[in-house]
Design an enzyme around this catalytic site. Sequence first.
Site, short mmCIF file in Angstrom:
data_model
loop_
_atom_site.label_atom_id
_atom_site.label_comp_id
_atom_site.label_asym_id
_atom_site.label_seq_id
_atom_site.Cartn_x
_atom_site.Cartn_y
_atom_site.Cartn_z
N TYR A 107 47.98 40.83 40.24
CA TYR A 107 48.94 40.61 39.23
C TYR A 107 50.36 40.28 39.86
O TYR A 107 51.18 40.98 39.50
CB TYR A 107 49.10 41.62 38.34
CG TYR A 107 47.81 42.04 37.38
CD1 TYR A 107 46.90 40.74 37.19
CD2 TYR A 107 47.33 43.23 36.86
CE1 TYR A 107 45.48 40.99 36.59
CE2 TYR A 107 46.27 43.27 36.13
CZ TYR A 107 45.24 42.22 36.07
OH TYR A 107 44.03 42.44 35.24
C1 FAD Z 1 43.64 34.44 32.77
C2 FAD Z 1 43.79 35.26 33.75
C3 FAD Z 1 42.88 36.55 33.84
C4 FAD Z 1 42.75 37.23 34.96
N1 FAD Z 1 41.62 38.29 35.04
C5 FAD Z 1 41.93 39.26 35.80
C6 FAD Z 1 40.67 40.22 35.86
O1 FAD Z 1 40.07 40.46 34.95
N2 FAD Z 1 40.72 41.11 37.02
C7 FAD Z 1 41.62 40.84 38.07
O2 FAD Z 1 41.35 41.56 38.87
N3 FAD Z 1 42.54 39.97 38.08
C8 FAD Z 1 42.56 39.01 37.16
N4 FAD Z 1 43.52 37.93 37.19
C9 FAD Z 1 44.11 37.76 38.12
C10 FAD Z 1 43.56 36.94 39.39
O3 FAD Z 1 42.68 37.78 40.04
C11 FAD Z 1 44.47 36.54 40.46
O4 FAD Z 1 45.61 35.75 39.76
C12 FAD Z 1 44.04 35.80 41.46
O5 FAD Z 1 44.82 35.57 42.63
C13 FAD Z 1 43.55 34.35 41.22
O6 FAD Z 1 42.82 33.50 42.11
P1 FAD Z 1 43.02 31.96 42.08
O7 FAD Z 1 41.93 31.67 43.28
O8 FAD Z 1 42.30 31.61 40.69
O9 FAD Z 1 44.40 31.67 42.18
P2 FAD Z 1 45.19 30.75 43.43
O10 FAD Z 1 46.57 30.50 42.70
O11 FAD Z 1 44.41 29.58 43.55
O12 FAD Z 1 45.31 31.72 44.64
C14 FAD Z 1 46.01 33.04 44.49
C15 FAD Z 1 46.61 33.36 45.81
O13 FAD Z 1 45.66 33.38 46.83
C16 FAD Z 1 45.67 32.14 47.74
N5 FAD Z 1 44.48 31.76 48.06
C17 FAD Z 1 43.59 30.89 47.23
N6 FAD Z 1 42.52 30.59 47.69
C18 FAD Z 1 42.64 30.98 49.16
C19 FAD Z 1 41.79 30.90 50.02
N7 FAD Z 1 40.64 29.98 50.04
N8 FAD Z 1 42.07 31.33 51.50
C20 FAD Z 1 43.25 32.14 51.41
N9 FAD Z 1 44.16 32.19 50.54
C21 FAD Z 1 43.76 31.80 49.09
C22 FAD Z 1 46.63 31.26 47.20
O14 FAD Z 1 47.42 30.58 48.14
C23 FAD Z 1 47.55 32.28 46.18
O15 FAD Z 1 48.60 33.01 47.00
C24 FAD Z 1 43.56 37.09 36.12
C25 FAD Z 1 44.43 35.92 36.09
C26 FAD Z 1 44.75 35.12 34.92
C27 FAD Z 1 45.57 34.08 35.04
#
Ligand code: FAD
Length: 526
Positions: free
Chosen positions: A470
């Site tokens: 978060y």
């Molecule tokens: C609608 C919503 C619901 C959510 N529900 C939950 C929940 O139920 N439980 C919970 O724990 N969290 C929840 N989250 C939070 C979520 O876990 C984080 O936002 C998570 O980081 C998202 O991962 P992403 O790959 O989609 O995001 P991105 O924006 O793609 O990445 C997030 C971060 O990780 C880095 N990153 C991404 N991919 C890689 C990779 N392959 N290698 C290295 N670094 C990388 C990115 O550079 C960035 O800094 C929720 C978020 C939202 C918006």
Amino acid sequence: MQILAGILSLFLLAFISISGASLAHNKNDFLECLTLQFQSFNSDSDSIHTPKNASYLSIFQSTIWNLRAASNSGQKPVIIITPYYASQIQAAIYCSKKHGIQLKVRSGGHDYEGLSYISQTPFFIVDMRNLRSISIDTKKNTAWVQTGATLGELYYTISQHSKTLAFTAGVCPTVGVGGHFSGGGYGMMSRKHGIAADHIIDAKLIDAKGKILDRESMGEDLFWAIRGGGGTSFGIVVAFKVKLIVIPETVTFFNVTRTLEQNATQLVHRWQYVADKIDDNLLLRLFLRSFNSSNGKRTIGAFFTSLYLGRVDDLLPIMQQKFPELGLVKEDCTEMPWIESTLFFAGLQGESLDVLLSRTQVSTAYSKGKSDYVTQPIPEHGLKSIWKFLEDEDENRVELQFSPYGGRINDFSESEIPFPHRSGNIFMIHYAVGWAESAESPRHINWIRRLYSFMARFVSKSPRAAYLNYRDLDIGMNNIKGNTSYRQASVWGFKYFKNNFRRLVNVKKKVDPTNFFRNEQSILPM
Ligand SMILES: Cc1cc2nc3c(=O)[nH]c(=O)nc-3n(C[C@H](O)[C@H](O)[C@H](O)COP(=O)(O)OP(=O)(O)OC[C@H]3O[C@@H](n4cnc5c(N)ncnc54)[C@H](O)[C@@H]3O)c2cc1C
Ligand SMILES: *[C@@H]1O[C@H](CO)[C@@H](O)[C@H](O)[C@H]1NC(C)=O
Ligand SMILES: *[C@@H]1O[C@H](CO)[C@@H](O)[C@H](O)[C@H]1NC(C)=O
Ligand SMILES: *[C@@H]1O[C@H](CO)[C@@H](O)[C@H](O)[C@H]1NC(C)=O
Ligand SMILES: *[C@@H]1O[C@H](CO)[C@@H](O)[C@H](O)[C@H]1NC(C)=O
Ligand SMILES: *[C@@H]1O[C@H](CO)[C@@H](O)[C@H](O)[C@H]1NC(C)=O
């Protein structure tokens, strides 16, 4: 975060425009470098998107979850690449170093502050969307999951192989594996099975030298760091291997509402003495909102949104014994296979399962989120003050989630992996405010900051812990120009990681001493 999806509608994409950011000369050299590199291993340029390609804008926007982050940014990516092969990522790292264009990696794009798709300095995006294969081994109960996959794709794929295998991770199906697993990963089965990062048993990562490493070749320090320390600081994770969990064929869902008139205050108060200690198979999550009830009167709604890993006849006696005040009855409960319950928690009940494969959750909202950990029950008068805050904002604009801890989460020590939030926590608070009117909205941002500041007296202290997934830049960020001191970074570093912050810094020094992989809140090699 259902609130944000629910209340807002879809008219804002027009606000994201490609601003006439000045293109430094090395941007062209960078493009040339990439093109040459890609040609050298016969991969054509259909995974390179420049602002001149029609694909650029649609790809850029398709997984932007927070419009606030997108609109705050002065910069748009110089290029987006959508690799199919690790070799393309290696080329991107090479050219990025050579021409000084910062690399950002995006999996699902759900970062709360948009750190995967915005930057203050010239940058490009490695978008993992085409690296999303999932292979399940039902003999060993393991899966290799590429990081461009979403949670929905993972859940769906597991369900196609088995009725009794599952994975423990978040509720929103469009969240990406890359950010989510490397930052923790809490979900509706976490009291029984822990978080996603607890189940990672191997990984494929490309480091700052462009080397492809697995668990053995990266060593236990780096492998430790990417299980909760955030992937961003250490490399690009291409895939994770995880241990799947075994679940019963039938689970039970319920979501009961209690308003102030139905003793919500007393029930929420009581919940704090029950939720982290009750049977591990039961996760009683609590959502709090202020809304107009059917008689038109503004009230507080406490929604007890829950999953029991078992049948209703086993659930009812547990509730009767441990939380009779809630008055749960059989009619409140629905039995179903686990995979169907994922639709309910995502607010997609009634849809067919393949909705889990839909990747684009085009964002419609500006939002701001924050988190806290609670180690002592909040007294009733404290809850009543929180209700006042909720009533201060427009109805349905703000939401609190109380997510219970305890159970399996506590079976690990604080230093087992970088995610440090173990014994001692009753629950985590997630604060959210969302709006659709315009990017700049000091009123809403101030509201959440005021509430956060008020809450200090009720939540964990020294450090006031926060959940990395978060992400919240209010708690501090790296300097954009010049060095950031260890002291400065410790402020947010200890909130997210407690004492694990020190080890993360040491790992960073070892594996990326030149700080190639960086963002506004990344670990620095200090
Ligand atoms: C609608 C919503 C619901 C959510 N529900 C939950 C929940 O139920 N439980 C919970 O724990 N969290 C929840 N989250 C939070 C979520 O876990 C984080 O936002 C998570 O980081 C998202 O991962 P992403 O790959 O989609 O995001 P991105 O924006 O793609 O990445 C997030 C971060 O990780 C880095 N990153 C991404 N991919 C890689 C990779 N392959 N290698 C290295 N670094 C990388 C990115 O550079 C960035 O800094 C929720 C978020 C939202 C918006
Ligand atoms: C983008 O445009 C260039 C130049 O016209 C072209 O070579 C390339 O294939 C295009 N990329 C995509 C993804 O369409
Ligand atoms: C609320 O609590 C009071 C006092 O404990 C009790 O008498 C009343 O029945 C409760 N109301 C509801 C709707 O449960
Ligand atoms: C909710 O109630 C308030 C105050 O009574 C009113 O201004 C508002 O329009 C109501 N909202 C809805 C959706 O009915
Ligand atoms: C729980 O019920 C409330 C009130 O009806 C609703 O707003 C919310 O979406 C429900 N949650 C789930 C997960 O079904
Ligand atoms: C930042 O730190 C590096 C390495 O310690 C040092 O060489 C450099 O001079 C520092 N820069 C500033 C602006 O202090």
